[in-house]
Motif scaffolding. Sequence first.
Motif, short mmCIF file in Angstrom:
data_model
loop_
_atom_site.label_atom_id
_atom_site.label_comp_id
_atom_site.label_asym_id
_atom_site.label_seq_id
_atom_site.Cartn_x
_atom_site.Cartn_y
_atom_site.Cartn_z
N ASP A 135 46.61 55.73 -8.72
CA ASP A 135 45.35 56.04 -9.38
C ASP A 135 45.00 57.10 -9.96
O ASP A 135 43.21 57.04 -10.17
N CYS A 144 46.27 47.55 -3.59
CA CYS A 144 46.13 46.66 -5.15
C CYS A 144 44.35 47.28 -5.34
O CYS A 144 43.84 46.82 -5.73
N SER A 165 45.17 50.52 -7.27
CA SER A 165 45.89 50.39 -8.73
C SER A 165 45.01 49.07 -8.95
O SER A 165 46.02 48.00 -9.13
N TRP A 192 44.90 47.41 -11.68
CA TRP A 192 45.44 46.86 -13.08
C TRP A 192 46.62 46.72 -12.46
O TRP A 192 47.31 45.52 -13.61
N LYS A 211 47.05 43.79 -11.34
CA LYS A 211 46.95 42.27 -11.82
C LYS A 211 47.25 41.70 -13.61
O LYS A 211 47.42 40.25 -13.83
N LEU A 212 47.32 42.35 -14.46
CA LEU A 212 48.04 43.30 -15.95
C LEU A 212 49.18 43.51 -16.07
O LEU A 212 49.08 43.33 -16.60
N LEU A 213 49.58 43.36 -14.54
CA LEU A 213 51.29 43.25 -14.69
C LEU A 213 51.79 42.16 -15.39
O LEU A 213 51.55 41.69 -14.77
#
Length: 289
Positions: A150, A199, A202, A204, A206-208
């Motif tokens: 984070d 989740c 971090s 982000w 969902k952008l992975l």
Amino acid sequence: MSFAPVKPEIHHPPLKIADDTWLIQQMQEAAIGPLWVYLHSLVIKGKEPIIVDTGTPANREQWLADVFSIVDPGDVRWIFLSHDDVDHSGNLEQVMEACPNAKLVTTWFMIERHTGAFNFPLERCVWINDGDSFSAGDRTLQAIIPPLFDSPTTRGLYDDRTGTYWAVDTFALPLPGPMNDITGLPAEAWQGGMEMFNCMNSPWFKLLDPAKFERHVDRTQKLEIQTIAGCHTPVIPRSHVDAAFQMIRRIPHLEPPPQPQQGDLDELMHCIATGKQYVWEPAPPPNGS
Ligand SMILES: [Fe+2]
Ligand SMILES: [Fe+2]
């Protein structure tokens, strides 16, 4: 009303988790229900003792007492700061003052980000980026970014002598109470709690790109880890390391978890006023699915 952080009421004493290695423990109760979160740090007492992260301001007195019950302040040679969040850097000033023979293992960017809160003594700093190592006499410590994090400055720490990996914020989860290691928690609760917290921490995720994330996780998992220690998880012993990584690998395929909203705060305030225990119930998704 005082805005000073509230000291923990219960002391969780240091826990030996590997040769020369102690977890410094703190537990904080979540506002939204009977759930607790660990706020750990680590002491490695080898030839050149190392303090890994520096606890929270709320637990300052006890944290310093716990750390220095294991190692004499004058013997500490290294203070490793994983990143500049307050639950990891909360007693940095106090520990740097108490340990005049210790170098601070940090990075250039951490100094730039945190210099408004701490006057970094550059002559006592060592800059260790992701992938770099340093020798502490009888062991080599390598900084490795954990699977999830984070802060852009986060580096985990792998001790090649004991196979202990400090995973920082990865593997975080809420708990129903204290436990020495993760075997004390049913598998379902471990998975649910870890998915939710990782989740949230971090967002982000969902952008992975899942394939790239797999390779990123491989880099940590291929270390010969015997024990995972983290700030917000009970110890994960060797028997559960593979399962922990398996859960983390699912993260890119999940949906963001619900979070408490204003109506929940209203309800919480009502419970406080009427002396009831508040337990948060996530609102159903808007489409009712
Ligand atoms: Fe953090
Ligand atoms: Fe943290």
